[in-house]
Design a protein around this motif. Sequence first.
Motif, mmCIF file in Angstrom:
data_model
loop_
_atom_site.group_PDB
_atom_site.id
_atom_site.type_symbol
_atom_site.label_atom_id
_atom_site.label_comp_id
_atom_site.label_asym_id
_atom_site.label_seq_id
_atom_site.Cartn_x
_atom_site.Cartn_y
_atom_site.Cartn_z
ATOM 1 N N PHE A 289 19.644 -52.940 -27.201
ATOM 2 C CA PHE A 289 19.629 -51.625 -26.550
ATOM 3 C C PHE A 289 20.638 -51.586 -25.405
ATOM 4 O O PHE A 289 21.330 -50.580 -25.195
ATOM 5 C CB PHE A 289 18.235 -51.303 -26.014
ATOM 6 N N GLU A 290 20.729 -52.685 -24.661
ATOM 7 C CA GLU A 290 21.667 -52.733 -23.554
ATOM 8 C C GLU A 290 23.104 -52.634 -24.067
ATOM 9 O O GLU A 290 23.966 -52.015 -23.431
ATOM 10 C CB GLU A 290 21.480 -54.030 -22.750
ATOM 11 N N ARG B 246 23.956 -49.062 -24.528
ATOM 12 C CA ARG B 246 24.215 -48.405 -23.244
ATOM 13 C C ARG B 246 25.621 -48.729 -22.734
ATOM 14 O O ARG B 246 26.347 -47.847 -22.267
ATOM 15 C CB ARG B 246 23.175 -48.852 -22.215
ATOM 16 N N LYS C 233 11.418 -44.858 -25.126
ATOM 17 C CA LYS C 233 11.432 -43.512 -24.550
ATOM 18 C C LYS C 233 12.856 -42.975 -24.427
ATOM 19 O O LYS C 233 13.142 -41.832 -24.807
ATOM 20 C CB LYS C 233 10.764 -43.540 -23.176
ATOM 21 N N ASP C 234 13.765 -43.805 -23.944
ATOM 22 C CA ASP C 234 15.148 -43.368 -23.709
ATOM 23 C C ASP C 234 15.884 -43.042 -25.009
ATOM 24 O O ASP C 234 16.728 -42.138 -25.040
ATOM 25 C CB ASP C 234 15.924 -44.447 -22.958
ATOM 26 N N PHE C 235 15.578 -43.782 -26.079
ATOM 27 C CA PHE C 235 16.329 -43.617 -27.322
ATOM 28 C C PHE C 235 15.544 -42.884 -28.409
ATOM 29 O O PHE C 235 15.999 -42.771 -29.541
ATOM 30 C CB PHE C 235 16.783 -44.985 -27.844
ATOM 31 N N GLN D 211 24.743 -43.866 -29.051
ATOM 32 C CA GLN D 211 23.384 -43.444 -29.341
ATOM 33 C C GLN D 211 22.800 -44.301 -30.463
ATOM 34 O O GLN D 211 23.530 -44.970 -31.196
ATOM 35 C CB GLN D 211 23.369 -41.970 -29.759
ATOM 36 N N LYS E 254 10.423 -48.587 -22.125
ATOM 37 C CA LYS E 254 11.457 -47.704 -21.571
ATOM 38 C C LYS E 254 12.531 -47.392 -22.610
ATOM 39 O O LYS E 254 12.962 -46.237 -22.754
ATOM 40 C CB LYS E 254 12.097 -48.341 -20.339
ATOM 41 N N ASN E 255 12.971 -48.419 -23.348
ATOM 42 C CA ASN E 255 14.001 -48.203 -24.365
ATOM 43 C C ASN E 255 13.536 -47.248 -25.452
ATOM 44 O O ASN E 255 14.300 -46.397 -25.916
ATOM 45 C CB ASN E 255 14.418 -49.538 -24.981
ATOM 46 N N THR F 239 10.393 -53.159 -20.772
ATOM 47 C CA THR F 239 11.743 -52.794 -21.204
ATOM 48 C C THR F 239 11.707 -52.102 -22.560
ATOM 49 O O THR F 239 12.400 -51.094 -22.771
ATOM 50 C CB THR F 239 12.656 -54.035 -21.267
ATOM 51 N N LYS G 17 28.045 -46.852 -24.486
ATOM 52 C CA LYS G 17 27.765 -45.413 -24.453
ATOM 53 C C LYS G 17 27.561 -44.848 -25.864
ATOM 54 O O LYS G 17 28.072 -43.784 -26.227
ATOM 55 C CB LYS G 17 28.886 -44.655 -23.730
#
Length: 456
Positions: A41-42, A45, A90-92, A50, A87-88, A84, A48
């Motif tokens: 996931f990092e 990021r 949720k973010d993705f 998706q 959070k990942n 982590t 940049k």
Amino acid sequence: MAQTLFDKVWNKHVLTGKEGEPQLLYIDLHLIHEVTSPQAFEGLRLQKRQLRRPDLTFATLDHNVPTIDIFNIRDEIANKQITTLQKNAKDFGVHIFDMGSDEQGIVHMVGPETGLTQPGKTIVCGDSHTATHGAFGAIAFGIGTSEVEHVFATQTLWQTKPKNLKIEVSGKLQPGVYAKDIILHLINQYGVDFGTGYALEFTGETIHSLSMEGRMTICNMAIEGGAKYGIIQPDETTFEYIKGRPYAQNFNQSIGEWQKLYSDENAHFDKVITLDVTNLEPQVTWGTNPEMGVNFSSPFPEIQNINDERAYNYMGLKPGQKAEDIDLGYVFLGSCTNARLSDLIEASHIVKGKKVHPKITAIVVPGSRTVKKEAESLGLDKVFKEAGFEWREPGCSMCLGMNPDQVPEGVHCASTSNRNFEGRQGKGARTHLVSPAMAAAAAINGKFVDVRKVVV
């Protein structure tokens, strides 16, 4: 041209590339957990990028989760990995089977239980035991973290097609002998590398008479024989298992295609192994890899090389001893190999009305919350607790030393898991791989016994 089952599924997913060279495969389902996904996931990021197909990506928490007080995660690294992933997800936009949710559990169990695992799919996960899903006629395999990121970004993966190895199993299993014994015996006979470079297709009357749970146990341990892939032809048993599950709404539209998934009569296999299980005994490992095992009645072998010598020293055992001589201290019923409902039912039949031996610490860890709830609805939790077992929350637990559930140093553990490597269940832990029935009987008797004489 005649094709194997594996060939049919593979060829349908090739996007580009010549046979014999790396080919780009489309991936139908990507399962993730907290240990092998953070770096991937990092990577997205940093670039940049998706997530290419969040709708085909599903997450669960399993390796690090505590099985007693599940929200009290004391280990900082474990807590970091869990938060982590939350959070990942949720973010993705990834659906997560979160802590305490009805669907949370070991990644190789939630796929089949939810109906995500289906025949003809390509399925990957950053975990070597992903071969489990091959029991449904899928191509399923474990991948590394860099490959996880590649699938995140492209929903594809470069792979070189393996050769085909058919394992034809015949004969009727004796009462007290199970799927776990079949795969342990195969690895004992042919070694931890006999499947290297091959996709293993398990077939024959014995395999097709097994439940889906038994088939998953066998495919789960294909990796322990050196293969990335284990696969079994889907049939009515498979279809009945899938029907009605939450993510199997496409059942009626898909079953016609699933029924075409079989190895053609004249399909070429690069290698064939046959096994008659009529006289197969319960299996017990004595050493530090799954190859180091014996029939229950057989003595441990003579030392052949430095690896044997090291294993005997680590395990505190000697050639010529037998399984019943092992000084057991722990019994673990759990893991993605043998923590399904049928495993717990089988074990409960053996412990019902009895008591765990005073010298044994015995724990039961359902592999998922679905299994835990189903088991409790049948009263299995009461059977185990009344016998003296600890009844835990779902997770990978004592299969690996990555959470609070660990075997003390120097203690021998009868385990229904898949690996008996040095330190696998904790520093200095001594692991013996067996079926759930063997583990349950050992808990009651304080030592390994021939479960064929216990099972009626």
